[in-house]
Design a protein around this motif. Structure first.
Motif, PDB file in Angstrom:
ATOM      1  N   GLN A  42      12.159  13.299   9.455  1.00 12.68           N
ATOM      2  CA  GLN A  42      10.886  13.922   9.108  1.00 12.68           C
ATOM      3  C   GLN A  42      11.008  14.717   7.814  1.00 12.68           C
ATOM      4  N   ALA A  43       9.848  14.963   7.201  1.00 10.98           N
ATOM      5  CA  ALA A  43       9.804  15.845   6.052  1.00 10.98           C
ATOM      6  C   ALA A  43       9.979  17.293   6.510  1.00 10.98           C
ATOM      7  N   PRO A  44      10.453  18.160   5.636  1.00  8.11           N
ATOM      8  CA  PRO A  44      10.514  19.578   5.977  1.00  8.11           C
ATOM      9  C   PRO A  44       9.125  20.134   6.293  1.00  8.11           C
ATOM     10  N   ARG A  45       9.109  21.191   7.097  1.00  8.25           N
ATOM     11  CA  ARG A  45       7.870  21.869   7.447  1.00  8.25           C
ATOM     12  C   ARG A  45       8.017  23.342   7.099  1.00  8.25           C
ATOM     13  N   LEU A  46       7.014  23.888   6.432  1.00  3.75           N
ATOM     14  CA  LEU A  46       7.043  25.303   6.069  1.00  3.75           C
ATOM     15  C   LEU A  46       6.879  26.161   7.310  1.00  3.75           C
ATOM     16  N   LEU A  47       7.792  27.115   7.494  1.00  2.00           N
ATOM     17  CA  LEU A  47       7.705  28.064   8.603  1.00  2.00           C
ATOM     18  C   LEU A  47       7.248  29.440   8.126  1.00  2.00           C
ATOM     19  N   ILE A  48       7.914  29.931   7.091  1.00  2.00           N
ATOM     20  CA  ILE A  48       7.764  31.314   6.639  1.00  2.00           C
ATOM     21  C   ILE A  48       7.672  31.311   5.119  1.00  2.00           C
ATOM     22  N   TYR A  49       6.805  32.150   4.553  1.00  2.00           N
ATOM     23  CA  TYR A  49       6.787  32.374   3.116  1.00  2.00           C
ATOM     24  C   TYR A  49       6.644  33.863   2.875  1.00  2.00           C
ATOM     25  N   GLY A  50       6.909  34.281   1.652  1.00  4.98           N
ATOM     26  CA  GLY A  50       6.891  35.716   1.375  1.00  4.98           C
ATOM     27  C   GLY A  50       7.883  36.478   2.222  1.00  4.98           C
ATOM     28  N   ALA A  51       8.943  35.806   2.622  1.00  9.69           N
ATOM     29  CA  ALA A  51      10.045  36.344   3.425  1.00  9.69           C
ATOM     30  C   ALA A  51       9.677  36.612   4.877  1.00  9.69           C
TER      31      ALA A  51
ATOM     32  N   TYR B  95      10.694  13.369  -1.876  1.00 11.27           N
ATOM     33  CA  TYR B  95       9.494  13.967  -1.305  1.00 11.27           C
ATOM     34  C   TYR B  95       8.641  14.595  -2.407  1.00 11.27           C
ATOM     35  N   CYS B  96       7.328  14.473  -2.256  1.00  7.71           N
ATOM     36  CA  CYS B  96       6.430  15.320  -3.032  1.00  7.71           C
ATOM     37  C   CYS B  96       5.941  16.415  -2.088  1.00  7.71           C
ATOM     38  N   ALA B  97       5.579  17.539  -2.654  1.00 11.59           N
ATOM     39  CA  ALA B  97       5.114  18.666  -1.851  1.00 11.59           C
ATOM     40  C   ALA B  97       4.135  19.499  -2.663  1.00 11.59           C
ATOM     41  N   ARG B  98       3.116  20.008  -2.001  1.00  6.90           N
ATOM     42  CA  ARG B  98       2.127  20.850  -2.675  1.00  6.90           C
ATOM     43  C   ARG B  98       2.583  22.295  -2.640  1.00  6.90           C
ATOM     44  N   GLY B  99       2.576  22.906  -3.789  1.00  2.50           N
ATOM     45  CA  GLY B  99       3.064  24.271  -3.897  1.00  2.50           C
ATOM     46  C   GLY B  99       1.959  25.280  -4.082  1.00  2.50           C
ATOM     47  N   THR B 100       2.161  26.439  -3.478  1.00  6.89           N
ATOM     48  CA  THR B 100       1.283  27.595  -3.635  1.00  6.89           C
ATOM     49  C   THR B 100       2.173  28.768  -3.999  1.00  6.89           C
ATOM     50  N   LEU B 104       6.288  25.637  -0.585  1.00  7.06           N
ATOM     51  CA  LEU B 104       5.784  24.274  -0.424  1.00  7.06           C
ATOM     52  C   LEU B 104       5.160  24.096   0.945  1.00  7.06           C
ATOM     53  N   GLY B 105       3.825  24.142   0.972  1.00 11.33           N
ATOM     54  CA  GLY B 105       3.132  24.172   2.250  1.00 11.33           C
ATOM     55  C   GLY B 105       2.849  22.819   2.868  1.00 11.33           C
ATOM     56  N   TYR B 106       2.744  21.797   2.034  1.00 12.53           N
ATOM     57  CA  TYR B 106       2.447  20.458   2.539  1.00 12.53           C
ATOM     58  C   TYR B 106       3.372  19.471   1.855  1.00 12.53           C
TER      59      TYR B 106
END
Lengths: 107, 117
Positions: A42-51, B95-100, B104-106
């Protein structure tokens, strides 16, 4: 470029227990730190941002802390679906860089 | 919802080039950055570069300078990553990914590029 170092490389934890993953930056990245979860195939999934801010839809058992050079991802009570590889990423300085990952495995 | 759909797997000869596409839907394409990240078999994530579609400006990691070109077509909400002078070490999932603001949120589903003679 900023080097991100994650520890440990592999962490063995039993379901229901707490997991603590660490990420260290070679210089300060302020709070510009994200955590990602990746499962096989799978592709990575964002969990946390801004620490410390959970991304949309991420369960409350995931929490992030730290600033500057030392960061922690805590999973409070491990579920079966949490066993995966976790990466930290700094986006304070260009180029954005990732840690080498921590594999969280079932004990 | 936001979706990034990448082109299919490629098999390339050493020395050739590959161009991978990433079509975005849901959300405003030009308002975000599109980054490209690769992952060699059994390895970690490696950031390659990004583009700001609204400006058409791309930045590249030094490791890939001169070999990678990232472009974006606002009319079709599609970003492209072209890597030239391919060698076996370039075998990876791209991979491509959309950044904010840098995170990289998506992410796209990934495109396997195999470099083999």
């Amino acid at each position: 470029e900023i080097v991100m170092t994650q520890s440990p490389a592999t962490l063995s934890v039993s379901p229901g227990e707490r997991a603590t993953l660490s990420c260290r930056a070679s210089q300060s990245v302020s709070s510009n730190l994200a955590w990602y979860q990746q499962k096989p195939g799978q592709a990575p999934r964002l969990l946390i941002y801004g620490a410390s801010t959970r991304a949309t839809g991420i369960p409350a058992r995931f929490s992030g802390s730290g600033s500057g050079t030392e960061f922690t991802l805590t999973i409070s009570s491990l579920q079966s679906e949490d066993f995966a590889v976790y990466y930290c990423q700094q986006y304070n300085n260009w180029p954005e860089t990732f840690g080498q990952g921590t594999k969280l495995e079932i004990k | 919802q936001v979706q990034l759909v990448q082109s299919g797997a490629e098999v390339k000869k050493p020395g050739s080039s590959v161009k991978v596409s990433c079509k975005a839907s849901g959300g405003t394409f030009s308002s975000y950055t599109i980054s490209w990240v690769r992952q060699a078999p059994g390895q970690g994530l490696e950031w390659m570069g990004r583009i700001i579609p609204i400006l058409g400006i791309a930045n590249y990691a030094q490791k890939f300078q001169g070999r990678v070109t990232i472009t974006a077509d606002k009319s079709t909400s599609t970003a492209y990553m072209e890597l030239s002078s391919l060698r076996s070490e370039d075998t990876a999932v791209y991979y491509c990914a959309r950044g904010t603001d840098g995170y990289l949120g998506y992410w796209g589903q990934g495109t396997l590029v195999t470099v083999s003679s």
